[in-house]
Scaffold this motif. Structure first.
Motif, PDB file in Angstrom:
ATOM      1  N   ALA A 257       0.814  -1.211   0.000  1.00  0.00           N
ATOM      2  CA  ALA A 257       0.000   0.000   0.000  1.00  0.00           C
ATOM      3  C   ALA A 257       0.851   1.266   0.000  1.00  0.00           C
ATOM      4  CB  ALA A 257      -0.927   0.006   1.217  1.00  0.00           C
ATOM      5  N   GLY A 258       2.059   1.181   0.544  1.00  0.00           N
ATOM      6  CA  GLY A 258       2.907   2.366   0.595  1.00  0.00           C
ATOM      7  C   GLY A 258       4.099   2.324  -0.337  1.00  0.00           C
ATOM      8  N   LEU A 259       4.246   1.241  -1.100  1.00  0.00           N
ATOM      9  CA  LEU A 259       5.442   1.040  -1.913  1.00  0.00           C
ATOM     10  C   LEU A 259       5.660   2.115  -2.976  1.00  0.00           C
ATOM     11  CD1 LEU A 259       7.750  -1.059  -2.086  1.00  0.00           C
ATOM     12  CD2 LEU A 259       6.468  -2.185  -3.893  1.00  0.00           C
ATOM     13  N   PRO A 260       4.666   2.441  -3.807  1.00  0.00           N
ATOM     14  CA  PRO A 260       4.907   3.468  -4.834  1.00  0.00           C
ATOM     15  C   PRO A 260       5.255   4.823  -4.230  1.00  0.00           C
ATOM     16  CG  PRO A 260       2.919   2.206  -5.324  1.00  0.00           C
ATOM     17  CD  PRO A 260       3.316   1.857  -3.924  1.00  0.00           C
ATOM     18  N   SER A 261       4.564   5.181  -3.156  1.00  0.00           N
ATOM     19  CA  SER A 261       4.819   6.462  -2.502  1.00  0.00           C
ATOM     20  C   SER A 261       6.208   6.494  -1.875  1.00  0.00           C
ATOM     21  CB  SER A 261       3.752   6.728  -1.438  1.00  0.00           C
ATOM     22  OG  SER A 261       3.924   7.990  -0.842  1.00  0.00           O
ATOM     23  N   LEU A 262       6.649   5.349  -1.324  1.00  0.00           N
ATOM     24  CA  LEU A 262       7.993   5.264  -0.755  1.00  0.00           C
ATOM     25  C   LEU A 262       9.055   5.529  -1.820  1.00  0.00           C
ATOM     26  CD1 LEU A 262       9.924   4.449   1.611  1.00  0.00           C
ATOM     27  CD2 LEU A 262       9.805   2.107   0.710  1.00  0.00           C
ATOM     28  N   MET A 263       8.872   4.947  -3.000  1.00  0.00           N
ATOM     29  CA  MET A 263       9.837   5.139  -4.081  1.00  0.00           C
ATOM     30  C   MET A 263       9.965   6.616  -4.438  1.00  0.00           C
ATOM     31  SD  MET A 263       8.869   1.845  -6.490  1.00  0.00           S
ATOM     32  CE  MET A 263      10.174   2.135  -7.693  1.00  0.00           C
ATOM     33  N   GLU A 264       8.843   7.294  -4.488  1.00  0.00           N
ATOM     34  CA  GLU A 264       8.881   8.711  -4.836  1.00  0.00           C
ATOM     35  C   GLU A 264       9.564   9.524  -3.737  1.00  0.00           C
ATOM     36  OE1 GLU A 264       5.873  12.206  -6.431  1.00  0.00           O
ATOM     37  OE2 GLU A 264       5.080  10.521  -5.282  1.00  0.00           O
ATOM     38  N   LYS A 265       9.281   9.198  -2.476  1.00  0.00           N
ATOM     39  CA  LYS A 265       9.867   9.955  -1.370  1.00  0.00           C
ATOM     40  C   LYS A 265      11.374   9.722  -1.269  1.00  0.00           C
ATOM     41  CE  LYS A 265       6.334  11.275   1.892  1.00  0.00           C
ATOM     42  NZ  LYS A 265       5.919  11.282   3.321  1.00  0.00           N
TER      43      LYS A 265
END
Length: 427
Positions: A257-265
């Motif tokens: 659930a947080g993987l794509p957002s983690l990559m961006e951050k």
């Protein structure tokens, strides 16, 4: 006050609290909330593979030095193996130190669910072919690397690169919009968990749960703390930086659930795009620190429950088996339970029926596994980016020092989308 009510972290935390209360006081109603949590996870999962493809393809095509791609990949796999081995050893040591299985009575504690299906999966044995065949993320990772290499050698690559860059911008804009629904997903996931299994389920195996959570915390604040400290990065500032993603993972019990957002951050805090694209997706399958700790502790726990005294040779056998099988925990049907069943079947000294003890409380420990896996993959990316001299410390200092500005990016992106739609409408 206005700032508080527009803060995504506030709403996710509120949703988790409300979901837990609903699950406790209205369990039947709460169980009906499952589609909210599952739907949100499924929606976010749609972004994972496109983001991996775009990030890696663009990163490698712009890197120029293909030797560096192989170097980073090899270094990542070596890092994963070393750190997950530490996780295994810590899990075993803590299980022996606290002994959560002593005094647990198996009679009448059959848990929920059917153990036979895990036995059937375990009987097949661990297969790297099955792991690769069933793991779409790894397949996309490999294809993206090959496509990126092709682009780097292709003379007319600029038009393709421009198109992928334009597409990437809108994929991330759409992801930001989807993340606004995170509180709904967190509410549904937490309500269903508490509503179905109930707080009472925790009591008989409370010692195991506390031991697992304590060990995960020990791993994060000792091992991962030291890993980041090596390059003078504060794990506390890093955790504060990704707090929204951590709450989403907590509420949904899914690191996806947080993987794509983690990559961006991670990119925003200074890690280069190619390294983020290579390390995070690979880590999702090969760097499962939380899952590794849980599997080692669960094995020792069941041995203690059944009074099985493991010899030193059997202990090394368990560690050796888990070092291999834990790598497939994200790609095998049934995830951790299948891996655990495979381990118990391989050593043949602990009754596999003991899995029934864990079925009822496994959902409550999945949050700890998911959060530890999630944090571990971010730490791995930061460490490798620093090791490769591909880390912008100025960006990190800015990101850590301007958290409110970072959170406002979602609002800016939504404003951008609205303006673009208005332009199209007014033509």
């Amino acid at each position: 006050m206005k700032k508080l009510f527009t803060n995504l972290t506030f709403w996710v935390l509120t949703a988790i609290t409300v979901g837990a209360l609903l699950g406790h006081f209205q369990p039947e109603t709460a169980q009906k909330m499952q589609p909210l949590g599952k739907g949100f996870i499924d929606l976010v999962k749609l972004f994972i593979n496109p983001i991996i493809f775009l990030t890696i393809s663009l990163g490698i095509s712009g890197m120029g030095d293909l030797k560096k791609v192989g170097k980073v990949g090899g270094k990542a796999l070596l890092y994963f193996e070393v750190v997950t081995t530490f996780a295994l050893v810590i899990g075993v040591a803590m299980a022996y130190l606290i002994r959560p299985g002593d005094g647990v009575v198996t009679a009448g504690m059959t848990g929920t669910g059917d153990v036979s299906k895990f036995q059937q999966e375990a009987d097949k044995g661990f297969s790297w072919w099955e792991f690769l065949k069933n793991n779409l993320t790894i397949q996309v990772l490999i294809f993206s690397i090959l496509f990126g290499i092709f682009l780097s050698k292709f003379n007319g690559k600029q038009r393709i690169v421009d198109g992928l860059t334009y597409l990437s911008k809108y994929v991330f804009k759409a992801l930001h919009f989807v993340m606004l629904f995170a509180p709904i997903g967190a509410f549904g996931g937490m309500a269903f968990t508490i509503g179905k299994y109930g707080i009472k389920t925790l009591l008989p195996l409370g010692k195991l749960m506390l031991t697992v959570y304590l060990t995960m915390a020990l791993f994060i604040f000792v091992v991962l703390y030291l890993v980041l400290r090596y390059y003078k990065v504060s794990i506390f500032k890093y955790l504060n930086y990704i707090r929204e993603e951590l709450l989403i993972v907590l509420g949904t019990s899914s690191s996806e659930a947080g993987l794509p957002s983690l990559m961006e951050k991670l990119e925003r805090m200074g890690c280069s795009k190619p390294i983020v694209g290579l390390v995070v997706p690979a880590g999702y399958s090969f760097n499962l620190d939380g899952t590794t700790i849980y599997l080692s502790m669960a094995t020792i726990f069941l041995a203690q429950v059944y009074g099985v005294e493991l010899t030193l040779a059997q202990m090394f056998t368990i560690i050796g088996i888990l070092m291999v099988t834990s790598k497939g925990a994200a790609g095998v049907t049934g995830s951790g339970f299948v891996v655990l069943a495979s381990t118990l079947s391989a050593i043949k000294v602990i009754p596999i029926e003991g899995l029934a003890l864990l079925l009822g409380v496994d959902r409550f420990m999945s949050e700890a596994r998911a959060i530890t896996n999630f944090i571990g993959n971010g730490v791995a990316t930061i460490w490798i980016a620093n090791n490769e001299n591909d880390f912008d410390r100025a960006k990190m200092n800015y990101a850590f020092g301007h958290l409110e500005e970072t959170e406002d990016i979602v609002e800016d992106n939504l404003r951008f989308l609205t303006e673009e739609e208005n332009k199209k409408t007014n033509g």
